[in-house]
Write a protein that holds these residues in place. Structure first.
Motif: not given
Length: 397
Positions: A146-174
């Motif tokens: 809803d906020n993205a529509e009011r601002a004339g943009t998209s959710v994808e554009a607002l969330e671009a680059g905001s994801t955080v993933t995890t990984d381990f130097l030792r072992g398998d995060a999955e």
């Protein structure tokens, strides 16, 4: 007094006779069999319950006043996309009083309504965890849209680059969560077996010493053979129980959503059996020493205190150590008996690390057996009260 005795015409070595006696007397004992059966049922029941919990659908009823019905229906429609085990049914109520009444009368599990600048999920007395997780995710996404529509943009554009993933130097995060759970099981099984069989071994030594039967046995066979037979017999029993529990656990796991992990768990399980064997032999010998130092059952609490403290250190170390502390502890006997298998489960361990840790544990076991054998032989025939370690070490045979 020399403890080397002639075993007669029997061709079997004395230690084997004692081992056989220990195994047969325990494996035909109803308490041992019932205890093992109870643990098997407990393990199978826990796995079955966990599988049922993972597979069952959580059906919840969500109350909403007219100003929140639209959002509640969005939550209900999007719930399967967030969690396919959650099914939401919306019930429209007239006002706040009606919503509260629906909660008190168990006609609804939760009530969704606007709260200032956001939304609130109210329940009667306990939080609906699955519904809360779904509502938070859906409401956030809808509000962003809803906020993205009011601002004339998209959710994808607002969330671009905001994801955080995890990984381990030792072992398998999955598979980290599965490794953590199975690692706890390994630690608990070792602690349980070492404590139960250790106490029983020490108690049997005290009984033979207190009843003076040990003097008759010592006249017939070497005391080192008696110790070896008791340690090997209890080790065999502990291994039998362990293999049964592990087999039930792995077979049960193959009928759950985590069945894909069973092949990956086979290798770490085999390593755990090896570490269990070396660690248990070392501790079993020390439990026999604890029994030999006592002259009556009441003394066992005092003579076994260092051992119980050591086992608690092993248990909490195996459960709580992480990072560099866990790596260091995985090479330090006897804590390595529970820490290294847990590291192997998590992955990221070089091929030589378990071999080195197992070798160090085997050396520790050999030293422990050697020292324990001397203390055992020199304390066993002393019946004038509790025997101190220094007194046992310096006593003549």
């Amino acid at each position: 007094m020399s403890t080397e005795k002639n075993t007669g015409t029997n061709t079997d070595p004395a230690w084997l006779l004692v081992t056989r006696r220990e195994v047969v007397s325990r494996i035909t004992d109803k308490t041992f069999l019932l205890g093992t059966a109870f643990m098997v049922v407990l393990i199978a029941g826990f796995i079955g319950f966990s599988a049922w919990q993972d597979e069952r659908t959580d059906r919840v009823t969500l109350a909403a006043t007219p100003d929140a019905v639209a959002m509640a229906e969005v939550v209900a429609d999007a719930a399967p996309e967030v969690d396919d085990k959650v099914e939401v049914t919306v019930v429209e109520v007239d006002d706040e009083a009606a919503a509260e009444s629906a909660l008190r009368e168990d006609e609804a599990d939760a009530w969704l309504h606007p709260d200032g600048e956001g939304w609130q999920l109210t329940s009667e007395s306990s939080e609906q965890d699955s519904l809360t997780a779904v509502a938070r995710a859906v409401v956030r996404q809808q509000v962003l849209a809803d906020n993205a529509e009011r601002a004339g943009t998209s959710v994808e554009a607002l969330e671009a680059g905001s994801t955080v993933t995890t990984d381990f130097l030792r072992g398998d995060a999955e598979k980290a969560a599965v490794a953590q759970a199975v690692g706890f099981v390994f630690v608990f099984l070792f602690y349980f077996a070492a404590l139960v069989f250790g106490m029983q071994l020490a108690s049997s030594v005290i009984e033979e010493k207190q009843s003076r039967i040990v003097e008759i046995i010592a006249a017939a066979i070497p005391l080192r053979h008696l110790l070896a037979g008791k340690v090997l017999g209890n080790t065999a029993l502990a291994m039998i129980q362990l293999l049964v529990y592990l087999a039930v656990g792995l077979v049960g796991l193959s009928f759950t959503p985590y069945k894909s992990y069973v092949p990956a768990l086979s290798g770490p399980t085999a390593w755990f059996i090896g570490f269990f064997l070396a660690g248990f032999v070392a501790l079993a010998c020390l439990w026999a020493v604890a029994g030999s130092l006592a002259s009556r059952t009441e003394d066992l609490q005092a003579t076994s205190t260092p051992l119980t403290m050591l086992m608690l250190v092993m248990f909490f170390g195996g459960v709580s150590l992480e990072g560099r502390a866990q790596v260091i502890a995985s090479y330090v006997p006897p804590v390595s008996a529970v820490v290294m298998p847990k590291r192997i489960l998590a992955g990221g361990v070089e091929w030589w690390e378990p071999l080195l840790a197992l070798g160090l544990l085997a050396v520790f076991a050999a030293v422990t057996v050697r020292i324990g054998e001397r203390l055992y032989r020199r304390a066993l025939l002393q019946t004038g009260g509790r025997v101190g370690l220094r007194q046992a070490w310096a006593a003549s045979e």
